[in-house]
Scaffold this active site. Structure first.
Site, short mmCIF file in Angstrom:
data_model
loop_
_atom_site.label_atom_id
_atom_site.label_comp_id
_atom_site.label_asym_id
_atom_site.label_seq_id
_atom_site.Cartn_x
_atom_site.Cartn_y
_atom_site.Cartn_z
N SER A 140 -59.22 56.34 57.14
CA SER A 140 -59.31 57.64 57.81
C SER A 140 -60.17 57.44 59.05
CB SER A 140 -59.99 58.65 56.88
OG SER A 140 -60.37 59.80 57.61
N TYR A 158 -66.18 61.51 50.81
CA TYR A 158 -64.88 61.01 51.28
C TYR A 158 -65.09 59.97 52.38
CZ TYR A 158 -60.17 61.14 53.32
OH TYR A 158 -58.93 60.81 53.81
N1 LIG Z 1 -53.88 64.16 55.83
C1 LIG Z 1 -54.90 63.73 56.53
O1 LIG Z 1 -55.38 64.43 57.42
C2 LIG Z 1 -55.49 62.36 56.27
C3 LIG Z 1 -56.44 61.89 57.17
C4 LIG Z 1 -57.01 60.64 56.97
C5 LIG Z 1 -56.63 59.88 55.88
N2 LIG Z 1 -55.70 60.35 54.99
C6 LIG Z 1 -55.35 59.49 53.86
O2 LIG Z 1 -53.95 59.36 53.79
C7 LIG Z 1 -53.57 59.04 52.44
C8 LIG Z 1 -52.41 59.94 52.04
O3 LIG Z 1 -52.85 61.29 52.01
P1 LIG Z 1 -51.93 62.50 52.50
O4 LIG Z 1 -52.57 63.09 53.67
O5 LIG Z 1 -50.52 62.07 52.57
O6 LIG Z 1 -52.16 63.57 51.33
P2 LIG Z 1 -51.37 63.86 49.99
O7 LIG Z 1 -50.04 64.38 50.30
O8 LIG Z 1 -52.29 64.66 49.14
O9 LIG Z 1 -51.17 62.39 49.37
C9 LIG Z 1 -52.06 61.78 48.51
C10 LIG Z 1 -51.23 61.10 47.44
O10 LIG Z 1 -52.09 60.29 46.63
C11 LIG Z 1 -51.75 60.52 45.28
N3 LIG Z 1 -52.89 60.24 44.42
C12 LIG Z 1 -54.09 60.84 44.39
N4 LIG Z 1 -54.86 60.30 43.43
C13 LIG Z 1 -54.12 59.33 42.85
C14 LIG Z 1 -54.35 58.40 41.81
N5 LIG Z 1 -55.52 58.35 41.17
N6 LIG Z 1 -53.36 57.53 41.48
C15 LIG Z 1 -52.18 57.56 42.13
N7 LIG Z 1 -51.88 58.42 43.11
C16 LIG Z 1 -52.85 59.29 43.47
C17 LIG Z 1 -51.35 61.98 45.23
O11 LIG Z 1 -50.57 62.19 44.08
P3 LIG Z 1 -50.73 63.48 43.12
O12 LIG Z 1 -49.73 64.44 43.64
O13 LIG Z 1 -50.43 62.95 41.75
O14 LIG Z 1 -52.15 63.97 43.26
C18 LIG Z 1 -50.57 62.12 46.52
O15 LIG Z 1 -49.21 61.79 46.34
C19 LIG Z 1 -54.83 59.22 51.60
O16 LIG Z 1 -55.41 57.95 51.34
C20 LIG Z 1 -55.74 60.03 52.51
O17 LIG Z 1 -57.10 59.84 52.21
C21 LIG Z 1 -55.12 61.58 55.17
#
Ligand SMILES: NC(=O)c1ccc[n+]([C@@H]2O[C@H](COP(=O)([O-])OP(=O)(O)OC[C@H]3O[C@@H](n4cnc5c(N)ncnc54)[C@H](OP(=O)(O)O)[C@@H]3O)[C@@H](O)[C@H]2O)c1
Length: 253
Positions: A140, A158
């Site tokens: 991130s 985080y």
């Molecule tokens: N969106 C942003 O602004 C942003 C910014 C910086 C970094 N990121 C990073 O991008 C990555 C993807 O996030 P996203 O934005 O696409 O949000 P998201 O749609 O909430 O995706 C997160 C995914 O991780 C899964 N997950 C969470 N805990 C888990 C576990 N213990 N084991 C296996 N799967 C798990 C969730 O599945 P469940 O449905 O089962 O919970 C979900 O499918 C993350 O690492 C996040 O920190 C996002």
């Protein structure tokens, strides 16, 4: 290489899902891993319609047995593992440091850090045997910058977990650099996903967030997927130990 074999953790939503679609559209063999079996099986079907040989594997990345099985099932099905995208992540429970507990630490670090450690452990074992492979960890912007945003959103835990992801990325990159394996991270800024909406809490807060992004908008999951596909490609053959910001200029501000 024929069609590469791609494994994506947390692949059922948001950035992970967009990445699965992007690789599937390129004809790669895609394994999406996640915790919700019905959603995962439906996504695998959708990826097959796009022409990919796709599978769903159940894996909670906090559980070492499930992570080991995730990698073993990928290799059993497709014979190898070319690209691993360690994307599963959680926003944890934001709040001031004075409210943190061992439990809130585990709520954030077990998925974001232990999950990446366990995933790389089993992915690297396979890639060393092959003498090739690419790992891309999802960090991130707050893994190295934007501390004003961290303070404003009380996202200290985080941010700490994503710093760990970047340290692990660079350390493992050096550990395996001579084994034909590349390890990089992508650092998204605020991206239009479920996690962002949960973190912001309300649409007007999202508006406020957009004002701190130099490009004045949220990132799109497709834009993250494109960066991940690039880092996985031969065009990035000399890039390892790198953290690629995809953030509309946020880290530079
Ligand atoms: N969106 C942003 O602004 C942003 C910014 C910086 C970094 N990121 C990073 O991008 C990555 C993807 O996030 P996203 O934005 O696409 O949000 P998201 O749609 O909430 O995706 C997160 C995914 O991780 C899964 N997950 C969470 N805990 C888990 C576990 N213990 N084991 C296996 N799967 C798990 C969730 O599945 P469940 O449905 O089962 O919970 C979900 O499918 C993350 O690492 C996040 O920190 C996002």
């Amino acid at each position: 290489m024929g069609k590469p074999v791609i494994l994506i953790t947390g692949g059922l939503t948001g950035i992970g899902r967009a990445t699965a679609v992007a690789f599937a559209e390129k004809g790669a063999k895609v394994v999406v891993a996640g915790r919700r079996d019905e959603v995962g099986k439906t996504l695998a079907e959708e990826l097959r319609v796009l022409g990919s040989e796709a599978e769903f594997v159940h894996a909670d990345v906090r559980n070492e047995d499930e992570v080991r099985a995730m990698v073993e099932e990928t290799v059993a099905r497709f014979g190898r593992l070319d690209v691993a995208v360690n994307n599963a992540g959680t926003e944890g429970v934001p709040g001031p440091i004075t409210d943190q507990t061992a439990q809130t630490y585990h709520d954030t670090f077990d998925t974001n850090v232990l999950g990446v450690v366990l995933s790389m452990k089993y992915e690297v074992r396979v890639m060393k045997e092959q003498a090739s492979g690419v790992i891309i960890n999802i960090s991130s912007t707050v893994g190295h910058a934007a501390f004003g945003l961290v303070a404003a959103t009380q996202g200290t835990m985080y941010a700490g977990s994503k710093h760990a992801v970047e340290g692990l990325t660079k350390s493992v990159a050096l550990e395996v650099a001579s084994s034909g394996i590349r390890v990089n991270a992508v650092a998204p800024g605020p991206i239009d996903t479920g996690m962002l909406l949960r973190t912001a809490g309300a649409p007007d807060k999202v508006e406020g967030l957009m004002k701190v992004i130099p490009q004045g908008r949220l990132g799109r999951t497709k834009e993250l997927a494109a960066a991940i596909v690039f880092l996985a490609s031969e065009d990035a053959a000399f890039i390892t130990g790198h953290v690629l910001d995809v953030d509309g200029g946020l880290a530079a501000s």
